[in-house]
Structure formats: structure tokens, C-alpha cells
Design a protein around this motif. Sequence first.
Motif, PDB file in Angstrom:
ATOM      1  N   THR A 117      -3.600-141.214  48.624  1.00  0.00           N
ATOM      2  CA  THR A 117      -3.654-139.754  48.709  1.00  0.00           C
ATOM      3  C   THR A 117      -4.860-139.360  49.555  1.00  0.00           C
ATOM      4  OG1 THR A 117      -5.112-139.448  46.818  1.00  0.00           O
ATOM      5  CG2 THR A 117      -2.762-139.627  46.346  1.00  0.00           C
ATOM      6  N   LYS A 147      10.830-154.760  38.570  1.00  0.00           N
ATOM      7  CA  LYS A 147      10.125-154.618  37.300  1.00  0.00           C
ATOM      8  C   LYS A 147      10.770-155.513  36.246  1.00  0.00           C
ATOM      9  CE  LYS A 147      10.702-150.122  37.349  1.00  0.00           C
ATOM     10  NZ  LYS A 147      10.609-148.720  36.891  1.00  0.00           N
ATOM     11  N   TYR A 179      -2.411-150.456  47.363  1.00  0.00           N
ATOM     12  CA  TYR A 179      -1.585-149.664  46.450  1.00  0.00           C
ATOM     13  C   TYR A 179      -0.095-149.973  46.455  1.00  0.00           C
ATOM     14  CZ  TYR A 179      -5.810-146.819  46.817  1.00  0.00           C
ATOM     15  OH  TYR A 179      -7.102-146.397  46.823  1.00  0.00           O
ATOM     16  N   ARG A 192       8.436-153.479  44.028  1.00  0.00           N
ATOM     17  CA  ARG A 192       8.734-154.756  43.391  1.00  0.00           C
ATOM     18  C   ARG A 192       9.734-154.586  42.259  1.00  0.00           C
ATOM     19  NH1 ARG A 192       3.595-153.091  42.089  1.00  0.00           N
ATOM     20  NH2 ARG A 192       2.977-153.154  39.901  1.00  0.00           N
ATOM     21  N   HIS A 203      14.898-141.883  45.888  1.00  0.00           N
ATOM     22  CA  HIS A 203      15.354-143.081  45.200  1.00  0.00           C
ATOM     23  C   HIS A 203      16.315-143.868  46.114  1.00  0.00           C
ATOM     24  CE1 HIS A 203      17.382-145.184  41.866  1.00  0.00           C
ATOM     25  NE2 HIS A 203      18.524-144.616  42.237  1.00  0.00           N
ATOM     26  N   GLU A 256      -7.445-138.095  48.590  1.00  0.00           N
ATOM     27  CA  GLU A 256      -8.674-138.498  47.896  1.00  0.00           C
ATOM     28  C   GLU A 256      -8.999-139.975  48.087  1.00  0.00           C
ATOM     29  OE1 GLU A 256      -9.502-136.912  43.860  1.00  0.00           O
ATOM     30  OE2 GLU A 256      -7.585-135.888  44.120  1.00  0.00           O
ATOM     31  N   ASP A 257      -8.003-140.761  48.509  1.00  0.00           N
ATOM     32  CA  ASP A 257      -8.230-142.194  48.698  1.00  0.00           C
ATOM     33  C   ASP A 257      -8.614-142.540  50.129  1.00  0.00           C
ATOM     34  OD1 ASP A 257      -7.288-143.181  46.007  1.00  0.00           O
ATOM     35  OD2 ASP A 257      -5.527-142.072  46.651  1.00  0.00           O
ATOM     36  N   LEU A 265       2.745-146.331  44.715  1.00  0.00           N
ATOM     37  CA  LEU A 265       1.586-145.479  44.988  1.00  0.00           C
ATOM     38  C   LEU A 265       1.234-145.500  46.470  1.00  0.00           C
ATOM     39  CD1 LEU A 265      -0.752-146.308  41.985  1.00  0.00           C
ATOM     40  CD2 LEU A 265       1.050-144.596  42.167  1.00  0.00           C
ATOM     41  N   LEU A 266       1.258-144.314  47.065  1.00  0.00           N
ATOM     42  CA  LEU A 266       0.735-144.157  48.423  1.00  0.00           C
ATOM     43  C   LEU A 266      -0.712-143.697  48.311  1.00  0.00           C
ATOM     44  CD1 LEU A 266       3.718-142.139  49.900  1.00  0.00           C
ATOM     45  CD2 LEU A 266       3.100-144.466  50.535  1.00  0.00           C
ATOM     46  N   VAL A 271      10.904-150.777  41.652  1.00  0.00           N
ATOM     47  CA  VAL A 271       9.997-149.642  41.820  1.00  0.00           C
ATOM     48  C   VAL A 271      10.575-148.803  42.958  1.00  0.00           C
ATOM     49  CG1 VAL A 271       7.743-148.983  42.739  1.00  0.00           C
ATOM     50  CG2 VAL A 271       7.894-150.732  40.950  1.00  0.00           C
ATOM     51  N   ASP A 272      11.046-147.603  42.629  1.00  0.00           N
ATOM     52  CA  ASP A 272      11.749-146.827  43.648  1.00  0.00           C
ATOM     53  C   ASP A 272      11.446-145.336  43.537  1.00  0.00           C
ATOM     54  OD1 ASP A 272      13.069-146.204  41.358  1.00  0.00           O
ATOM     55  OD2 ASP A 272      15.070-146.709  42.073  1.00  0.00           O
ATOM     56  N   PHE A 294       7.886-142.366  43.784  1.00  0.00           N
ATOM     57  CA  PHE A 294       6.459-142.203  44.066  1.00  0.00           C
ATOM     58  C   PHE A 294       5.616-142.122  42.797  1.00  0.00           C
ATOM     59  CE2 PHE A 294       7.677-140.317  48.384  1.00  0.00           C
ATOM     60  CZ  PHE A 294       7.511-141.544  49.001  1.00  0.00           C
ATOM     61  N   THR A 295       6.270-142.142  41.631  1.00  0.00           N
ATOM     62  CA  THR A 295       5.501-142.239  40.392  1.00  0.00           C
ATOM     63  C   THR A 295       4.903-143.634  40.253  1.00  0.00           C
ATOM     64  OG1 THR A 295       7.069-140.719  39.398  1.00  0.00           O
ATOM     65  CG2 THR A 295       5.587-141.859  37.900  1.00  0.00           C
ATOM     66  N   GLU A 296       5.675-144.631  40.680  1.00  0.00           N
ATOM     67  CA  GLU A 296       5.213-146.012  40.507  1.00  0.00           C
ATOM     68  C   GLU A 296       4.847-146.673  41.829  1.00  0.00           C
ATOM     69  OE1 GLU A 296       7.430-147.195  36.360  1.00  0.00           O
ATOM     70  OE2 GLU A 296       8.494-147.616  38.216  1.00  0.00           O
ATOM     71  N   ARG A 316      -5.346-145.325  41.680  1.00  0.00           N
ATOM     72  CA  ARG A 316      -5.861-144.743  42.913  1.00  0.00           C
ATOM     73  C   ARG A 316      -6.712-143.539  42.526  1.00  0.00           C
ATOM     74  NH1 ARG A 316      -0.100-142.263  45.198  1.00  0.00           N
ATOM     75  NH2 ARG A 316       0.228-140.984  43.355  1.00  0.00           N
ATOM     76  N   GLN A 317      -7.326-142.917  43.540  1.00  0.00           N
ATOM     77  CA  GLN A 317      -8.243-141.813  43.228  1.00  0.00           C
ATOM     78  C   GLN A 317      -7.502-140.522  42.891  1.00  0.00           C
ATOM     79  OE1 GLN A 317     -11.750-142.209  43.381  1.00  0.00           O
ATOM     80  NE2 GLN A 317     -11.125-144.343  43.520  1.00  0.00           N
TER      81      GLN A 317
END
Lengths: 290, 752
Positions: free
Chosen positions: B686, B670, B664, B668, B269, B688-689, B683-684, B676-677, B679-681, A185-186
Motif C-alpha cells: 500500500t 491454502k 507480500y 498460493r 476472483h 504506507e508500505d 497482499l499488495l 489465495v484469490d 486482496f484480503t489475503e 504490511r503497514q
Amino acid sequence: MQEFDFYAANTLDELLRLLAQSGGRVIAGGTDVLVQAQRGVFPASVLVDASRVRELRFIGQDGETIRIGALTTYADILASPLLRETAPALVMAAATVGAPQTRARGTLGGNIANASPAGDTLPPLLTLDATVRLVKRGGERVLPLAEVLCGPRQTCLEPGEIIHSVAFRRPSQPTGAAFLKLGNRQGMAIAVVNVAVSLPLDDDGRIAGARVALGAVAPTPVRSPRAEAVLYGQSLNDDVLERAAQAVLYDIAPITDVRGSADYRRKAAVRLTARALRLAAQQIREGAQA
Amino acid sequence: MPAELKTVGKAELRKDAWDKVTGRAAYVDDLPREGVLVGAVVRSPHHHARIVAIETAAARNVPGVVAVLTAADVPGSKTFGPLVQDQPALAFDVVRHMGEPVALVIAQSKEAARHGVAAVQVTYEPLPAVHDPVAALEPDAPRVHSGGNLLTRYEISEGDVATGLAAADVVIEATFTVPRISPAYMEPESSMARWNDDGTLTVWVSSQKPFEDRHAIAGVLGLPEDAVQVCSAVIGGAFGGKEDSGLPVLAALGAWATRGTVRLINNRHESFLAHPKRHPARLHYTLGATREGELIALKAVVHLDTGAYASYGPAVGGLLTEMLAGAYRIPHVQVETNVVYTHSPFSGAMRGFGSPQAHFAIESMMDMLAHELSLDPLELRRKNALRPGDRLLTRVTLDRTAESLPLILDHLAAARARLAQKPPAPGRVAGVGIALGMQSMGLGYRVPDDSTNRLALAPDGSVLLYIGSPDLGQGLATAAEQIAAEALGLPYDAVRTVDVDTSVSPNGGVTCASRMTYLIGNSVMLAAQGLIAALLDYAARTLNVPRDALRYEAGAVITAAGERVALGEFASRAADEGVPLVAEATFSFPYPEETTPKHLPIGMPHVMLVFGGQAVRVEVDPELGTVTVTDVVAVHDVGQVVNRAGVEGQIEGAVAMGIGYALYESMRLKADGQWVDSFTEYLLPTAEDMPQIESVILEIPEASGPYGVKGVGEMGLVPTAPAIANAVFQATGVRAQAIPIAPEVIARPLGG
């Protein structure tokens, strides 16, 4: 969240003493430590806070050598005219780390100590032939960055040893440099692949000792000797740059993980390298015109 | 619609705004801390396992630990659930998903609670697990519940699909895959419960349904419902994920067992693993049309992964089924939806409630068909769009709301033309895609769908609105206050909302289903009439004049002589005399006979629909396959706008959610067997998106709505993901049949 015994140091001496006595690990900006602690996977139970040790937060020049203290934040790097002039790829990398909050807290030393294969400042430092000054009570040593990074999330730091600073030589020739990162993402993206290049030209306008380094495509950030060899002694033309980019495939060994497949990383590594090389070449041409 | 509205439609400031931006708003975590015990949950590390033994003695001996509770300590019903009572308060015999609560530790501090959790020893015998809804229906698949893995199946057949497909000039077929989505609200689930000396419980919740929480808590604790008081704290987002009583039940159990006050807050988590998420689904579509693009037949088979517990899965499956044909008239339809148990964290309600999954498929199919027939995707939609009087696959007759579709398409055509003018950045390719969206309002025919709300005159002449359903942060209270003020002819500031408290508030129903402003608004308008009547009765008695000599106008009683007596004078006098000036009213969602037939192929069809459409411009990096959404024009018919900033906020927030869905987000499994639990993996999008979002708000009034209100809570995200996929196709020629769209699916081959 893990629990820790916590010490805070005010001076370098105190930091080294506390580390030696406690057997703990350094926390500075906390942008990596806290994420790991939240998951309960940080490999230590004692933290020594270095963030008050002012003597480790500096960007300075010593003759032809540029030195950056380990506690220098990404935001400090972004704001430095000296680094914009001498290490533009490093500045570009710092700009892509996390969010403004992360950049205000996270440190260059932390990026090295975290030793993530995807650490954004590491490929630019590799292209600068940066050395790392490691200090502990009663001793210090200086190692090339590549020797400090020995595996994913592994450094060669000994117990009680800290990263003091990073040093590199100011480029003596006209040099183009660039950093590019592919994320999912950005904003606040962890690199799927990142690339830094530096292209110094000799007096005849030929590429002197090019450097190409990539992240997230091997257990540690790596240089690509094959790509560098393709570039050596060549003049700047798109064909050479493209061949050099293709050559990175011989020097990388990406894996498939939650951020992307090995195949995609190979493809992206080549394309990003080609773009970074063109960007660097363009900088030189623009510099020559100026 | 009255010609001149004074408050409805105005940009009134939310009364909770200052408290929220200055940090004064009291979420559950901000409630007083003194003497409050901390709860922490021991959760299953396995997808599926038999519980052989739970050893709690060591944990009880941890300093600061007050109690360690297991299923054996649950005094009432061991399970709860809104539709199927299959969800254990604490697991017994088996665990059916990773993160399932197994034991509850109550302690004097967070640290002690954590140490207590670590000291609980659970012996598991791991069992085989199934995570795929298709595989879970195989005869030899591991069973999630003894009754088998098929929770619900819906089948509807209209016309003759085989004949229809045979008669079609072109038939296209595709399978779509959509991911498991976390609502990812800022405030994770939280609850605090206090045991009172009189043998009752007070429970603070961050919930969409305090009254149903009360029911679940009373059931699990074996208490009468009137011994349980549930109060709504300030809520930091919900999106359907807070239609689950799991955490309130555990907090209440802890308070009951310790005779104390217990606070329980999920970390992120835990929020990922143990709270409802949007159903992942696989949708197989076959669509037939004439050469001219007239839709003839649709066949769809869907498998929804509802996870380990039913939650609202059966209802989500029902609404998804209703939405499978999208906003189009298709004479021959045969659809089948399977809602399937798996050993995944459970799915349930989430904004859109099945509609986003169905729309990703049908709206992608429409573009694929247009491409196949070399037709304009927009004109193909225009040709087949629903019209008033059309009969839906549920046999519900569509009313006038479909009048908005041609207008929406006109706006989309203009937006598309404008966006297509923008040149892409160097090295990028650009494309503009469109999609339509349809969303139901209300819970559905034959489901109790009522809202009761109350207005009371305070001694100072202001009006208290006892709202019966919590404001989740979307501004429900503001909308209700504006409608109440309008109906009473009072300034907006004169109406104040009282937060939901089951001991004093009327039951307004679950805050959900895009229906609240409509439902509460209608109920509040009825209550306003009642309040005016009560006031005039009181004024007549007080002034000793005939009731019909008085009338009410904008905050005053007008006498026969034309004298204005301010509301406040009666209010303070009535208060002194102890005379309550109060009115309560119930509004029930209408299911008119002319549109809702007696015999229906599906349990709970929805009869009121809202429509929208979006045009999306993307730029794609063809070498790397990365997609950037640059512009979204969101066209939605919401009926009369009550608060424009609120409506735009709903649309923009929904578009952000739709972008996350398309590009994003995916919770799922892994390769290492973990979800995937974090916000590191996970992805929301942001800041900027986020693209430029232009909201085009159509205000076609709904006759049955308060001042013409429809609804807007959910539909803003329904067209977003397929519009993005369609734009990516326009830009690259690559059709993404799975979301989130993986850049490597879009990227050109190496050397290409």
C-alpha cells in the motif's frame, strides 16, 4: 456478489421493527458485510441498513461512565478528545483499522458484531471492562463484551437484537494504556496478533488491576488472566513486565493460517505484550512527571 | 543523437491524463450499456476433474437468460493459444484448473446472468491433481495433458561445468523458491463484442494484442479474420496479464451465438484464477569461484510451474534461461530449465518475463558468495560484471550496452554509502543491499519482431498517429507522439494518437517486451520521412514547381524563394481534393550478424539488453521479523529519455511491484484446497508500505534507437527483490531463500 432484500431505517424504532419483521441482519458501514457478500458467504439474505439512525452515533459521558454509540465510526473515535483522554488504547486501535476510507465508514458496533478474532477494537474494549448494551423490540440487556463474543464470527445476539452502545468507566487512577498490532504490511493490515493493555496504579504506585487482552490468538479476543496476575500489586519494572508478557502463553491458543503460523503468533504475542506494557508504563511515568 | 531536441526529453503532459483523472476515459465497462447483454462464466470448482455432464436446461429457463453455451456450441476451433493451441475456449471432457471456464451464460442483466450461472448443473468426477512442478515430472504424477507434463526443457552447456566446479576454491549451493504473482492491475480483464448485421463482429478489448485476439476469435468462431474487427478500449494496466485472448474469445462467442452485443468483465476472483500470472519457480544453483572472487562455473536447474495451459510459458522459460547467469561473465555454465504443466491456474507473460525469477537467485548467490569469501558484494559484482564483447551463455555477443555496468556500480556504491549513514529507528536494525539487473528488449531472434505505424495529415494540419500497438496506461502513445512531433518538427500538441482498431490501424505487434518506444519510435521516424516526402510531392504538384525546389522545415514547406507555406494550407487543400497525405512504415527489430551467430543453443535469444541496479535500505524488527523498506535508489540505463515523468513512473511502479514480490505477494494454495484469490489475503504493497524512491536515470544512447532510446518497461522490478533480501541479510544475518520473505523466518527465536 450475493443478492439481498434491502431495508433502510431512519430511526432506532424503525430499525428494530424492520429487523423483527424481516429476520435480516444489520449493515452499517458495510466494511465487513460487503467483503463477505462479495464472496457469497454472508449468512443472511436480508439486510437492514442502520447507517441513517443518528441516535446510535454518539460519544458521551454520563457521570463516570463513557458511552459510545454502535454507529460511531473509527474516524469519530480518532477525533474524540474524550476518548483520547479516557481510552487511549481504543484510539490507537481505531487508527490501525484498514485505510482512511474504511475508518470513515466502519463502525465500532460493526467491529463487535463481526466478531473477528482479529477485530482491532476488541482487545482495548476488553481492557476497559466494557459492557455492551443490546436492544431489541420490547427489551434490552447489558452484557460484558466477553460474553457477547462467543466464537469466531459468532456473537450471542438474538434475532432482532442490535448492538446499541458500549460503556466503560472512566479510569479512577492514573492509568497507562496501549494498543499494538502486528500486521503483514503497514497499511490496511489484518492483525496477525494485536494486544491491548491497561495499567492502573494505586496510591502507592503499585499496579492495581492490570488488564491484558489479545486478538487473533484464540477463537475470540481474550484476556490473559495469568499475565494480569503476574502484574497485580507489583511496582512498574521491566522484569515484571517481561514476566507478565511471557505469561500470556498460558492463555492463548493460536492457529496457523494464511497470515502466520501458530508458533510465530505465540512468539509475537509475547513480544507485542512486552512492548505494550512498556509503552503503558512509560505513559504513566511521563504522566507523573507532567 | 541530435544536439537539440525540442520535444523528446520534455515533460509533455499525457493527452489522456485529464480524461483519466476526471473519470471520462472509456474503459470497456464504460462503453454504452443500452441493449448490451451481460455474460457470466460458469467456472470449474475443481483443480482437475472429468466433466461427466453439463445440464443447461434449467439455466435457459431462468428469466432473462438468453443463451447458455458450452464447448459443444463452439463453431470453430475448440482451443486457442499463442504458442501451443491447448487452451479451450470452454472446457470439454476435463477441467485442468480451478476457475477454468466451463459454460457461458448470456443474459439481459447481471442478476439474470448470475442466476443462470447458478442454475447450470455440471457433474464432475474429481481426479487427482498436481501443483508442484517437480512432483509433476514424477512418472506416476497425474497428467495435465496427454502428452505428459513437461511442456518445454531448455539445456545449455558452455565450457565444462564439472571441471570448472572442481577447479573452484569455493563452491556454494542453494535452492530458491519464488511465488505465483498476479499482475493485479486496477482494471480486471474485460471485453465487449457486437454482432453486426453484415455478418461481422466488432470486439472491444482491454488487451496488449488486438491483432492476435482477432486471430484467436476468428479461429474459435470459424470466421475469416477480416470478418472480425478488434478495437482497443482504454486499458487499466496489463503487465503481461492481458496477453491472453480468453475473455475476448468468450465475449465474441456470446455475441455470435445471440446475434447481439455482449459484455464480459471478470471480477477480481476470476481475474486471479483465470488469467496469466508470473510463473512460480524453484531454482537450484551451484556457483564456483576462485578465492579472489572470480566466477568460474555455474550450474542451475530450474522448474517453472506453468499451470494448466501453455500460454507464453515456453517463451518465459526461454528468457529465464538466458538470464540465469545474470549480468556476469562465467566461463563454465550448465543450465537446465523445465517448464512444467500442473493443475494450477496458468502462468504466462508478466513484466520481466522470467528475468525476475532468475535474478532473485543469481543476485542472492552473489551476496552469499561475497559473504563466504569475505568480499564486498559490490566489488564482487564489479569484478565479474559483463563487458562489451563478452559472449553470453546464448552465444550472443554483448554489444556496447554493457558499458553502463561500471557506471551503475559507481552510483550504487555512492548510494550505499549514503544510505548506510542513516541510523535505524529504536529497536530496529538496518541494512543496505544491492543487486544488479539485466533485461532483454524485443521478442528474440527468429521471432517476427516488427512494428508498423502510420502518420496521416489531417485537414486542419494536425497529424494523426495510427498507433499499431495499444497504450496499456504506461504512456506509450505519449512517447510515440513526442517522437513523431520531434521527427516532423511540430509541437507535441499537433500530433494525436488514434486508438488501435484492427480495421484501420496497421499491425504494430503485441505491446510487450520493453520494446515499444524503441520499435514504434523507429517506425514513426521512418513514417515521418515518408510523410514529409508525400507532402513535398503534393506541394510541388500544387505549386507547379520542381520537387527539389522545395524543402520541409518545422511544419512548413519552404520554396526556392524562401517563402514559408504552412503545412495546414496543403493539408486542407489535399483534403478538399481527396488526396490522402499518409505514410506508413515498418521497423523490424535488428539482429545484427556480428552479434547473433547462426547456430544457437536456444530458440530465440535476445541480443539487446538493458542494465540497471538498485540499492535498498531496510529496517528490520528483529523480534518480530518484520521488514520495512525505507529507501530505494534505482539506477537504470534507459537510453535517451523521451518523457522523464513517464520513465520515473515506470521505475517507481516497477519498484512497488518488486517490493510486493519480495515481501507480500503470493497466490498460493491454502490448507482448505482453495487458492489465495482476493486482496484480503493476497497482499499488495500500500502507499504506507512504499519507501522513498530515487531514480537515477542514465541516458547512454542506443545507436539503433530513435534519438538514442532503449527501454524501461520491465527492468525496474528485476533487481528489487534480491536487493531487499540482500539488505535483510546485511541487517540480520538471515538469508531468505524464499519470497515473499516470511517475518517468521527472520524473527529471532523466542527468548532470544
